[in-house]
Design an enzyme around this catalytic site. Structure first.
Site, PDB file in Angstrom:
ATOM      1  N   GLN A  81      40.732  85.202  15.479  1.00 56.38           N
ATOM      2  CA  GLN A  81      42.030  85.050  16.139  1.00 56.38           C
ATOM      3  C   GLN A  81      42.077  83.785  16.989  1.00 56.38           C
ATOM      4  OE1 GLN A  81      44.044  87.262  15.057  1.00 56.38           O
ATOM      5  NE2 GLN A  81      43.003  89.220  14.835  1.00 56.38           N
ATOM      6  N   ASP A 105      48.806  92.514  13.094  1.00 53.92           N
ATOM      7  CA  ASP A 105      48.002  93.197  14.110  1.00 53.92           C
ATOM      8  C   ASP A 105      48.248  92.651  15.508  1.00 53.92           C
ATOM      9  OD1 ASP A 105      46.052  90.899  14.547  1.00 53.92           O
ATOM     10  OD2 ASP A 105      45.614  91.344  12.454  1.00 53.92           O
ATOM     11  N   ASP A 174      48.528  83.917   9.033  1.00 50.79           N
ATOM     12  CA  ASP A 174      47.389  84.831   9.104  1.00 50.79           C
ATOM     13  C   ASP A 174      47.563  85.864   8.008  1.00 50.79           C
ATOM     14  OD1 ASP A 174      45.340  86.527   9.772  1.00 50.79           O
ATOM     15  OD2 ASP A 174      46.310  87.344  11.556  1.00 50.79           O
ATOM     16  N   ASP A 177      43.827  88.434   1.742  1.00 45.66           N
ATOM     17  CA  ASP A 177      43.346  87.646   0.613  1.00 45.66           C
ATOM     18  C   ASP A 177      44.415  87.533  -0.472  1.00 45.66           C
ATOM     19  OD1 ASP A 177      40.575  87.096   1.433  1.00 45.66           O
ATOM     20  OD2 ASP A 177      40.398  89.276   1.418  1.00 45.66           O
TER      21      ASP A 177
END
Length: 299
Positions: A81, A105, A174, A177
């Protein structure tokens, strides 16, 4: 969603818990696995887009898993992060408007919020369930949503950028995959949309996969986007619970040079960090020879 966008129904995260251990076995890292001991399953369900699993582990705190792949563990999330947020933000002399794509998140928002000069933060997360359950089970990350500068858009980031051209100083993607709904985030058209949504002098920073496993994905993407970004760099961080213990970042600029050196150094901010610092900023772009040759053709 159209029929072509309907999620596959085969994966069940609970099937990956065997004898009290969660086993991550991804198609993008064949022949290896990551296992964490499970103390309690906190949530399991299927969103419109993916399988969502949250469990409390014995030694890594709460763990968020999407489609069978570990996204966050409380023990080591800060290394990812901090780097994906502070590398581009510290490379920009005055970032005022920041867009986050993915990152449901809330961890990237948490880090961006530490920059007092940032005036607006917008997050586009396509899966509202990730936001919902992160707020419920990962409050240490989701604290970023509490900042009054944050605007939340539960929608496709591509669509949002089409409506917001020449708008942002920094865009952070962010993503998970490149399988399923995140696949388009690793293609050149998505990077073109980010370029168009940047202000002059802007910087993008995206999750850039692992140099030990994914050079065949990284190299063609870097080559393609170098055709329209003025500078394209690859940096990386170490994080034990990601495949091979390493994850990269692709940083690209619009009418700006290299971001290898920070444009700003904030020692007060660094006191609040656990991983990023100005010295590590420069070191993160120093690649092993095999990776440098493979990604940049030894330029």
């Amino acid at each position: 969603m159209s029929d072509s966008q309907q999620p596959e129904q085969g994966l069940n995260g609970m099937d990956l818990i065997v004898d009290g251990w969660f086993h991550e076995r991804g198609v993008l890292w064949p022949g290896q696995a990551m296992s964490l001991k499970v103390e309690e399953v906190l949530y399991h369900g299927r969103s419109l887009f993916q399988d969502v699993l949250v469990f409390r582990s014995s030694d890594h705190g709460t763990v968020l898993v999407l489609d069978g792949v570990i996204q966050v563990t409380e023990r080591d999330e800060f290394s990812y992060q901090e780097m994906i947020a502070h590398l581009p933000l510290m490379a920009h002399p005055n970032p005022e408007k920041v867009l986050v794509i993915g990152g449901g998140d809330g961890g990237v928002l948490r880090e961006i919020a530490k920059h007092k000069g940032v005036k607006e933060m917008t997050i586009c997360e396509i899966d509202g369930d990730v936001i919902k359950y992160s707020k419920q089970y990962l409050p240490g990350l989701a604290v970023g949503y509490e900042d009054p500068r944050v605007t939340v858009r539960v929608m496709d980031g591509m669509e949002f950028m089409l409506a917001n051209q020449d708008s942002y100083d920094v865009i952070v993607t962010d993503s998970s995959d490149p399988i399923g709904p995140a696949g388009v985030l690793f293609e050149a058209p998505f990077y073109q949309k980010m370029y168009d949504s940047l202000r002059d002098g802007g910087i993008v920073c995206t999750q850039g996969e692992c140099m030990w496993l994914h050079l065949d994905l990284i190299r063609p993407l870097v080559a393609k986007i170098s055709e329209f970004y003025q500078s394209v760099e690859y940096a990386y961080t170490t994080i034990p619970t990601y495949p091979s213990g390493q994850i990269g970042f692709i940083l690209a600029t619009k009418n700006r040079g290299s971001v290898r050196k920070p444009a700003r150094v904030d020692r007060e901010l660094e006191k609040d960090l656990r991983y990023y610092n100005a010295e590590l900023h420069e070191a993160a772009f120093v690649l092993p020879s095999f990776a440098r040759r493979a990604i940049f053709e030894d330029k």
